[in-house]
Design a protein around this motif. Sequence first.
Motif, mmCIF file in Angstrom:
data_model
loop_
_atom_site.group_PDB
_atom_site.id
_atom_site.type_symbol
_atom_site.label_atom_id
_atom_site.label_comp_id
_atom_site.label_asym_id
_atom_site.label_seq_id
_atom_site.Cartn_x
_atom_site.Cartn_y
_atom_site.Cartn_z
ATOM 1 N N VAL A 206 1.761 6.486 -6.635
ATOM 2 C CA VAL A 206 0.320 7.428 -7.458
ATOM 3 C C VAL A 206 1.059 8.917 -6.849
ATOM 4 N N LEU A 207 0.975 9.535 -6.128
ATOM 5 C CA LEU A 207 1.815 10.748 -5.716
ATOM 6 C C LEU A 207 3.295 11.520 -6.727
ATOM 7 N N SER B 110 0.698 3.798 -2.969
ATOM 8 C CA SER B 110 0.574 5.869 -2.429
ATOM 9 C C SER B 110 1.979 6.217 -3.458
ATOM 10 N N VAL C 169 0.848 -0.961 -0.012
ATOM 11 C CA VAL C 169 -0.277 -0.310 -0.224
ATOM 12 C C VAL C 169 1.123 1.660 0.323
ATOM 13 N N ALA C 170 1.711 1.343 0.531
ATOM 14 C CA ALA C 170 2.984 2.912 0.873
ATOM 15 C C ALA C 170 4.166 2.761 -0.394
#
Length: 44
Positions: free
Chosen positions: A35-36, A32, A28-29
Amino acid sequence: MAEHKHGTMDTTTQEKTFDGFVRWSVRVAVFSIGVLIFLAIFNS
């Protein structure tokens, strides 16, 4: 009451659960952060 001997508990299930939690958290990290970075690059 049953006698408890310190250090005799089977923790394999807890260890598997914790390993799965850590693996999921890392995925998940990474997603994320990806995506950023994508938004930072392609956001007008």
